[in-house]
Structure formats: structure tokens, C-alpha cells
Write a protein that holds these residues in place. Structure first.
Motif, mmCIF file in Angstrom:
data_model
loop_
_atom_site.group_PDB
_atom_site.id
_atom_site.type_symbol
_atom_site.label_atom_id
_atom_site.label_comp_id
_atom_site.label_asym_id
_atom_site.label_seq_id
_atom_site.Cartn_x
_atom_site.Cartn_y
_atom_site.Cartn_z
ATOM 1 N N PHE A 27 -2.378 -3.760 -2.646
ATOM 2 C CA PHE A 27 -1.422 -4.018 -2.999
ATOM 3 C C PHE A 27 -0.382 -3.770 -2.461
ATOM 4 C CE2 PHE A 27 -4.058 -6.257 -6.293
ATOM 5 C CZ PHE A 27 -4.031 -7.148 -5.624
ATOM 6 N N VAL A 28 0.703 -4.081 -1.596
ATOM 7 C CA VAL A 28 1.839 -2.859 -0.581
ATOM 8 C C VAL A 28 3.065 -3.958 -0.868
ATOM 9 C CG1 VAL A 28 3.241 -2.821 1.315
ATOM 10 C CG2 VAL A 28 0.838 -1.927 1.252
ATOM 11 N N VAL A 29 4.128 -4.160 -2.070
ATOM 12 C CA VAL A 29 4.861 -5.123 -2.211
ATOM 13 C C VAL A 29 6.254 -4.856 -1.860
ATOM 14 C CG1 VAL A 29 5.512 -6.442 -5.298
ATOM 15 C CG2 VAL A 29 2.843 -5.230 -4.360
ATOM 16 N N ARG A 30 7.522 -5.357 -1.667
ATOM 17 C CA ARG A 30 8.462 -5.025 -2.194
ATOM 18 C C ARG A 30 9.209 -6.063 -2.615
ATOM 19 N NH1 ARG A 30 5.844 -4.225 3.356
ATOM 20 N NH2 ARG A 30 5.786 -2.132 4.135
ATOM 21 N N LYS A 31 10.391 -5.729 -2.787
ATOM 22 C CA LYS A 31 11.228 -6.051 -3.759
ATOM 23 C C LYS A 31 11.884 -6.876 -2.729
ATOM 24 C CE LYS A 31 11.424 -3.813 -7.742
ATOM 25 N NZ LYS A 31 12.404 -2.694 -8.924
ATOM 26 N N ALA A 32 13.057 -8.236 -2.864
ATOM 27 C CA ALA A 32 13.899 -8.657 -2.047
ATOM 28 C C ALA A 32 14.773 -7.491 -1.533
ATOM 29 C CB ALA A 32 14.989 -9.769 -2.352
ATOM 30 N N GLY A 33 15.037 -7.784 -0.414
ATOM 31 C CA GLY A 33 16.664 -7.004 -0.027
ATOM 32 C C GLY A 33 15.494 -4.779 -0.107
ATOM 33 N N ALA A 34 14.976 -5.562 -0.106
ATOM 34 C CA ALA A 34 14.227 -4.280 0.519
ATOM 35 C C ALA A 34 14.407 -3.224 2.251
ATOM 36 C CB ALA A 34 13.159 -3.266 -0.148
ATOM 37 N N ASP A 35 14.043 -1.967 2.300
ATOM 38 C CA ASP A 35 13.551 -1.636 3.754
ATOM 39 C C ASP A 35 12.298 -1.897 3.750
ATOM 40 O OD1 ASP A 35 16.387 -0.930 4.099
ATOM 41 O OD2 ASP A 35 16.702 1.201 3.366
ATOM 42 N N GLN A 36 12.022 -1.562 4.876
ATOM 43 C CA GLN A 36 10.128 -1.218 5.252
ATOM 44 C C GLN A 36 10.033 -0.161 4.467
ATOM 45 O OE1 GLN A 36 8.915 -3.813 6.676
ATOM 46 N NE2 GLN A 36 7.586 -3.498 7.093
ATOM 47 N N ASP A 37 10.674 0.573 4.016
ATOM 48 C CA ASP A 37 9.417 1.971 3.888
ATOM 49 C C ASP A 37 9.659 2.016 2.377
ATOM 50 O OD1 ASP A 37 8.753 2.984 6.349
ATOM 51 O OD2 ASP A 37 10.081 4.297 7.039
ATOM 52 N N ASP A 38 10.103 0.654 1.727
ATOM 53 C CA ASP A 38 10.352 1.004 0.217
ATOM 54 C C ASP A 38 9.741 0.177 -0.529
ATOM 55 O OD1 ASP A 38 11.360 1.364 -2.290
ATOM 56 O OD2 ASP A 38 13.620 0.468 -1.792
ATOM 57 N N PHE A 39 8.377 0.791 -0.472
ATOM 58 C CA PHE A 39 7.144 -0.655 -1.437
ATOM 59 C C PHE A 39 6.711 0.505 -2.542
ATOM 60 C CE2 PHE A 39 5.482 1.599 2.450
ATOM 61 C CZ PHE A 39 4.477 2.105 1.825
ATOM 62 N N ALA A 40 5.905 -0.819 -3.528
ATOM 63 C CA ALA A 40 4.679 0.075 -4.557
ATOM 64 C C ALA A 40 3.277 -0.409 -3.817
ATOM 65 C CB ALA A 40 5.282 -0.390 -5.409
ATOM 66 N N LEU A 41 2.042 0.212 -4.123
ATOM 67 C CA LEU A 41 1.263 0.603 -3.639
ATOM 68 C C LEU A 41 0.289 0.297 -4.940
ATOM 69 C CD1 LEU A 41 -0.696 0.134 -1.761
ATOM 70 C CD2 LEU A 41 -1.359 2.695 -2.450
ATOM 71 N N PHE A 42 -0.238 -0.928 -5.293
ATOM 72 C CA PHE A 42 -0.650 -1.171 -6.500
ATOM 73 C C PHE A 42 -2.533 -1.902 -6.110
ATOM 74 C CE2 PHE A 42 3.499 -2.333 -7.866
ATOM 75 C CZ PHE A 42 3.605 -1.865 -8.954
ATOM 76 N N PHE A 43 -3.592 -1.091 -6.904
ATOM 77 C CA PHE A 43 -4.784 -0.961 -6.325
ATOM 78 C C PHE A 43 -5.602 -1.253 -7.037
ATOM 79 C CE2 PHE A 43 -8.974 0.648 -7.044
ATOM 80 C CZ PHE A 43 -9.611 0.403 -5.902
ATOM 81 N N GLY A 44 -6.645 -2.598 -6.979
ATOM 82 C CA GLY A 44 -7.217 -2.918 -7.893
ATOM 83 C C GLY A 44 -6.988 -4.677 -7.964
ATOM 84 N N GLY A 45 -7.893 -5.257 -8.343
ATOM 85 C CA GLY A 45 -8.084 -6.830 -9.085
ATOM 86 C C GLY A 45 -7.890 -6.563 -10.328
ATOM 87 N N ASP A 46 -7.521 -6.190 -11.198
ATOM 88 C CA ASP A 46 -6.995 -5.931 -12.687
ATOM 89 C C ASP A 46 -4.856 -5.770 -12.477
ATOM 90 O OD1 ASP A 46 -6.788 -4.176 -12.119
ATOM 91 O OD2 ASP A 46 -7.987 -3.068 -14.094
ATOM 92 N N ARG A 47 -4.441 -5.637 -11.673
ATOM 93 C CA ARG A 47 -3.115 -4.755 -11.503
ATOM 94 C C ARG A 47 -2.000 -5.851 -10.951
ATOM 95 N NH1 ARG A 47 -5.381 -1.293 -14.005
ATOM 96 N NH2 ARG A 47 -5.343 0.679 -13.240
ATOM 97 N N LEU A 48 -2.325 -7.220 -11.852
ATOM 98 C CA LEU A 48 -1.514 -8.046 -11.048
ATOM 99 C C LEU A 48 -0.279 -8.150 -12.166
ATOM 100 C CD1 LEU A 48 -3.343 -11.143 -10.457
ATOM 101 C CD2 LEU A 48 -2.046 -9.261 -9.102
ATOM 102 N N GLU A 49 -0.329 -7.427 -13.795
ATOM 103 C CA GLU A 49 0.431 -7.710 -14.873
ATOM 104 C C GLU A 49 1.626 -6.189 -14.247
ATOM 105 O OE1 GLU A 49 0.992 -6.269 -19.391
ATOM 106 O OE2 GLU A 49 -1.030 -7.054 -18.646
ATOM 107 N N LEU A 50 0.881 -5.315 -13.612
ATOM 108 C CA LEU A 50 2.526 -4.667 -12.894
ATOM 109 C C LEU A 50 2.621 -4.647 -11.871
ATOM 110 C CD1 LEU A 50 0.001 -0.708 -13.634
ATOM 111 C CD2 LEU A 50 1.610 -2.001 -15.185
#
Length: 218
Positions: free
Chosen positions: A179-202
Motif C-alpha cells: 500500500f502506497v499511502v499519501r496524505k492530502a497535500g503531500a508531494d508525490q515523493d512523500d508517502f508511506a509504504l505498508f505491506f501485508g493484509g493486516d496493516r490497515l490499522e497502521l
């Protein structure tokens, strides 16, 4: 700069964790009105090769852990699951087809992503004839599925699956779902990566959106 928060999900139907990740995200995303969600088909074997990762099935301890883990995830979350008789499968035809469905039949795309045919009904989705049987009720006819299958082997559509896979690796992916996740207003290179089917809480905590819990049935 993005105006809205977004989640790009890189998945492959061969991955049980993709099955759970997509199923659970679909369960909760309706609450996240200000978050755009895109499911992007990839080829897991390509991600593994490029990242030099080893799939769980190739490591005895990882494979045994995965089988127990996904059954526990099913029991807790209520997402139906039955480990298929053939695992892993070569899903290149299925993932190429999903690339085409996403472009040519976008309103049916997420229904076509539903992989309970493989993960609940033990259908061999590596076979074109099985894909036709499974997706014809969704896409309207066997002829429509055959048409899209023919498009899926065109050079440009093969390349789109490669591009999606390379895009995932460039973002740091080493498996699926990623999952490549960006907050509203973030630049294209500003994101967090989450891996796995059980990471939705994070993931939800990162975006500041509500998460009712892994076992919540909405």
C-alpha cells in the motif's frame, strides 16, 4: 502535490495476503470519504525478483507460518477462506486481464478482482477457460471476457503490467499487497509504504481515519 489523501494498492491474486488486504480494505474504505483508493494489478513474481525477496512457499518455515496465519486471519475477520489445492499459480494471464478490465470495464473492475473463486472455491485462475467461466457473469458474457483476454496479450497491455510492477518496486515494495499511502497535500515523493493484509490499522492511523478493528463486520 495531491489534493486528497490516497491509497494505491499493488496486488496479485496469487497472494493470500492480497486477498485479505483487498477484502478488508473494501470493508472499511466506505468510511473514508476523503481518501481515494486505487487497486493496481502487479505481478508478484516480478516484485520478488526485482527486490530479491523469497516467496513464503520457497522457505519451509515461512510457508508453514503463512498457512496457519491466513486461517487465523479468516477466523478473526470473518473473511471466507480455504487454501487452494494448487499453490502458487502462475497468474500472469489473470493479472494482464485485470489491467485491461480496469481500463475497458472500470465499473466492473473491483467485482472482477474478487478472488474468492481461487481462495474459497479452488478454481484454477491460471487457466483462460476458468477466467472466462468466473468472469462471464460479471462482464456480461463469455464473449466479452474472450475479447478482453485477446486485448490482454497486446504489447501495450503486457507493458502496463510490467510498468505497474516496476512502479511498486520503485516505491519499495517487496511483496503483495503493498500500500502506497499519501496524505492530502503531500508531494508525490512523500508517502508511506505498508505491506501485508493486516496493516490497515497502521495505515488508518497514518491517514488519521477511523478504523473499527480487524474483526469488525461493517
Amino acid at each position: 502535490m495531491t489534493s486528497r489523501a490516497s491509497i494505491v494498492v499493488y496486488y496479485d491474486v496469487v497472494s493470500p495476503y492480497s486477498y485479505f488486504g483487498v477484502s478488508l480494505l473494501n470493508r472499511y474504505k466506505a468510511q473514508w470519504k476523503d481518501v481515494d483508493v486505487v487497486f493496481r494489478p502487479t505481478l508478484l513474481v516480478g516484485i520478488h525478483n526485482e527486490s530479491k525477496n523469497q516467496p513464503p512457499a520457497s522457505v519451509a518455515a515461512k510457508g508453514a507460518y503463512m498457512i496457519a496465519d491466513v486461517h487465523q486471519m479468516s477466523a478473526l475477520s470473518g473473511v471466507p477462506f480455504s487454501f487452494p489445492s494448487k499453490f502458487p499459480l502462475a497468474t500472469i494471464h489473470a493479472m494482464r486481464l485485470l489491467v485491461v478490465v480496469q481500463e475497458q470495464a472500470a465499473d466492473k473492475y473491483e467485482q472482477c478482482m474478487n478472488t474468492d473463486a481461487y481462495w474459497c472455491k479452488d478454481e484454477d485462475v491460471s487457466k483462460s477457460e476458468v477466467l472466462v467461466k468466473v468472469l462471464a457473469p460479471v462482464l456480461g458474457s463469455e464473449a466479452k471476457v474472450q475479447e478482453l483476454l485477446a486485448m490482454s496479450v497486446q504489447k501495450e497491455n503486457k507493458q502496463k503490467l510490467i510498468d505497474n510492477t516496476n512502479e511498486a518496486v520503485a516505491a519499495g515494495a517487496f511483496g503483495a499487497p503493498s500500500f502506497v499511502v499519501r496524505k492530502a497535500g503531500a508531494d508525490q515523493d512523500d508517502f508511506a509504504l505498508f505491506f501485508g493484509g493486516d496493516r490497515l490499522e497502521l495505515l488508518a492511523a497514518y491517514l488519521g481515519v477511523p478504523y473499527p478493528g480487524f474483526a469488525a463486520k461493517l
